[in-house]
Enzyme design. Structure first.
Site, short mmCIF file in Angstrom:
data_model
loop_
_atom_site.label_atom_id
_atom_site.label_comp_id
_atom_site.label_asym_id
_atom_site.label_seq_id
_atom_site.Cartn_x
_atom_site.Cartn_y
_atom_site.Cartn_z
N HIS A 175 -8.17 35.34 22.93
CA HIS A 175 -8.99 35.83 21.81
C HIS A 175 -10.42 36.16 22.24
O HIS A 175 -11.12 36.91 21.56
CB HIS A 175 -8.96 34.87 20.62
CG HIS A 175 -9.82 33.66 20.74
ND1 HIS A 175 -9.45 32.54 21.43
CD2 HIS A 175 -11.07 33.39 20.26
CE1 HIS A 175 -10.41 31.63 21.36
NE2 HIS A 175 -11.41 32.13 20.66
N ASP A 232 -7.35 24.82 29.17
CA ASP A 232 -7.64 25.29 27.82
C ASP A 232 -8.64 26.45 27.80
O ASP A 232 -8.54 27.34 26.97
CB ASP A 232 -8.20 24.10 27.01
CG ASP A 232 -8.37 24.42 25.54
OD1 ASP A 232 -7.44 25.00 24.96
OD2 ASP A 232 -9.42 24.09 24.96
N HIS A 237 -10.11 32.05 29.10
CA HIS A 237 -11.32 32.69 28.55
C HIS A 237 -12.39 32.95 29.62
O HIS A 237 -12.94 34.05 29.71
CB HIS A 237 -11.93 31.82 27.45
CG HIS A 237 -10.96 31.46 26.36
ND1 HIS A 237 -9.95 32.29 25.95
CD2 HIS A 237 -10.86 30.35 25.57
CE1 HIS A 237 -9.26 31.71 24.97
NE2 HIS A 237 -9.79 30.53 24.73
C1 BG6 Z 1 -9.43 27.95 22.14
C2 BG6 Z 1 -9.36 26.57 22.70
O1 BG6 Z 1 -8.68 28.85 22.92
O2 BG6 Z 1 -10.78 28.39 22.12
C3 BG6 Z 1 -10.23 25.61 21.90
O3 BG6 Z 1 -8.00 26.12 22.67
C4 BG6 Z 1 -11.63 26.14 21.79
O4 BG6 Z 1 -10.24 24.32 22.50
C5 BG6 Z 1 -11.63 27.58 21.32
O5 BG6 Z 1 -12.34 25.32 20.86
C6 BG6 Z 1 -13.01 28.19 21.39
O6 BG6 Z 1 -13.00 29.45 20.80
P1 BG6 Z 1 -14.29 30.03 20.07
O7 BG6 Z 1 -13.91 31.40 19.69
O8 BG6 Z 1 -14.52 29.10 18.89
O9 BG6 Z 1 -15.39 29.94 21.07
#
Ligand code: BG6
Length: 486
Positions: A175, A232, A237
């Site tokens: 995402h 994770d 990411h």
């Molecule tokens: C998710 C993780 O992919 O991304 C979570 O599993 C994390 O642990 C989250 O909190 C963070 O996403 P964002 O968009 O809130 O920074």
């Protein structure tokens, strides 16, 4: 581009991700007028309940994740009328008949299966969809992370899913790639002539990428204990952000043009050695502390936690990219929960000026620095040196700020909104290809193995800080500091 009519099937439709992100994102696009009048959202779960009962849960749960300012009861009612609930056992093809009944002909409507389930179910769901004749040539499948636990399990998932779907039908979600600021980074790098000539080892001294969260693990302990910060956040990411920063200009923004370039970055990451594993990787776990003035417990004291858990909630690494463009430029990546602030940013620091023509010494010039902020708000900051007004010639650091919300005043789209639209449009650029996924696992795998063999505890850090002291030393050894600690 208008969407064609669709049936979107959410496996794990009653789960946390659906309630927090997917259903609110679909509502937002419905409110914006993007969803065709007869589009259906079919939520699949294990529990027997009627659609009316399921919608009650959606009302209690998903609705609370919609911004009040954008909420309209009339749109919500219309939106809920699209939802159907189907109960089945995802691992048993014999229970899939209600899904067959709910779906329309896939040659006239776009059919998407979104697997927001544990990855252990991906293979059997795909095989069952195939066995029931539901996976056709036009069908798309979306895979949510975690996409495996290591290289072997990621390969296994890729291989099983590919027995049913072609690569062009598979949407692996990260995402972070749907965030506005990440797209803006592409615009910054390839829509301006200014940065590209400087975007290389000759002019850049180092790059820092941070995703810091104030939240702890909350009610996700079951999942998090099998994961930890490396799996994770880092494997996906952070490495995806690194790819967007470091990749060569793609030929276009078509899916394979972009993904080919990202893959090259992942494949050029210098593999860890025993020496760099010990020196260039820091693993931490939060202890009790204060976040925003509120006392919070240690990870090991969280609800349902294992009091002896060695799962890391913080990881920092120094990465290097072995290419002509980047050789010798360190990329420092870090992420953690219960940190001092909630932020995600990329900091590109340029080299110092080679020589000062002023009375000031070269060392008094702060090197230029570009900060690309992803969170909490998206923006850009460019640090320059400027003359202070008045007599004499004294230079001091100044900041050029660009706040995208201020500049564009247009409504923001959540990452999931954009990515769901892309899936429904059949646009694969912002999704990971199988070889990218495997290359990312290949790079992090030695870290996992090293931690297993070494058997040490993660380093403790107090909640509400920037992680273990070793994280500052990791970058400090190179004479640098994390931006927030400078
Ligand atoms: C998710 C993780 O992919 O991304 C979570 O599993 C994390 O642990 C989250 O909190 C963070 O996403 P964002 O968009 O809130 O920074």
């Amino acid at each position: 581009m208008a969407l064609t009519d669709f049936d979107l099937v959410l496996f794990g439709g009653g789960g946390d991700l659906s309630m927090r992100k997917l259903i609110p994102a679909l509502y937002a696009r419905d409110r914006a007028g993007d969803l065709p009048a007869t589009a259906q959202i079919i939520c699949v779960g294990r529990n027997e309940r009627s659609t009316a009962e399921f919608i009650e849960t959606v009302n209690e749960n998903a609705k609370s994740h919609i911004n009040e300012k954008t909420f309209s009861q009339a749109v919500w009612d219309k939106f809920c009328a699209r939802i159907k609930y189907v109960a089945l056992d995802a691992s048993d093809a014999n229970t899939y008949q209600p899904l067959n009944d709910a779906l329309r002909d896939s040659s006239s409507v776009t059919r998407v299966f979104y697997l927001a389930t544990p990855p252990t179910l991906f293979a059997s769901i795909c095989h069952n969809l195939s066995a029931r004749g539901l996976a056709t040539e036009q069908t798309r499948v979306v895979l949510e992370k975690p996409l495996g636990r290591d290289l072997a399990s990621a390969k296994q998932i890729n291989q099983e899913v590919s027995q049913v779907f072609k690569e062009s039908q598979i949407y692996r979600i990260d995402h972070y790639l749907g965030k506005e600021a990440v797209q803006n980074l592409l615009a910054l790098r390839f829509g301006n002539v200014l940065f590209e000539p400087l975007w290389r080892r000759e002019w850049i001294s180092d790059v820092q990428i941070t995703i810091a969260e104030e939240i702890g693990v909350g009610n996700r302990m079951g999942y998090y204990e099998t994961s930890g910060a490396l799996r994770d956040m880092m494997q996906n990411h952070l490495l995806q952000l690194l790819c967007i920063v470091a990749m060569e200009p793609p030929l276009s923004v078509t899916p394979d043009a972009v993904r080919d370039e990202k893959l090259k970055v992942l494949r050029s990451l210098k593999p860890f050695t025993q020496n760099t594993l010990a020196k260039n990787v820091v693993r931490g776990q939060y202890r009790a502390g204060h976040v925003n003035g509120v006392a919070v417990p240690a990870y090991r004291q969280e609800k349902t936690a294992d009091p002896d858990s060695n799962t890391e909630t913080f990881v920092a690494v120094k990465a290097e990219i072995d290419t002509w463009r980047w050789a010798g430029v360190p990329f420092y990546l870090r992420t953690g929960k219960r940190m001092a602030d909630q932020l995600a940013e990329i900091v590109v620091r340029f080299k110092s000026i080679p020589h000062s023509i002023f009375a000031q010494s070269t060392s008094s010039f702060q090197p230029n620095c570009l900060v690309i902020r992803l969170q909490p708000d998206d923006g850009l900051q460019l640090n320059l040196m400027a003359k202070t007004p008045g007599d004499g010639m004294r230079l001091k650091p100044v900041e050029l700020e660009l706040d995208f919300a201020e500049t564009f005043k247009a409504p923001r789209m959540d990452a999931y909104e954009r990515l769901l639209l892309d899936v429904l449009r059949g646009q694969l650029t912002l999704f990971m290809r199988s070889d990218e996924l495997e290359a990312a696992w290949e790079w992090v795998e030695p870290v996992l193995r090293y931690w297993e063999q070494e058997g040490n505890e993660p380093l403790p850090y107090a909640s509400g800080t920037w992680g273990p002291a070793a994280s500052s030393s990791l970058i400090g050894r190179d004479g640098l500091q994390w931006r927030e600690e400078a």
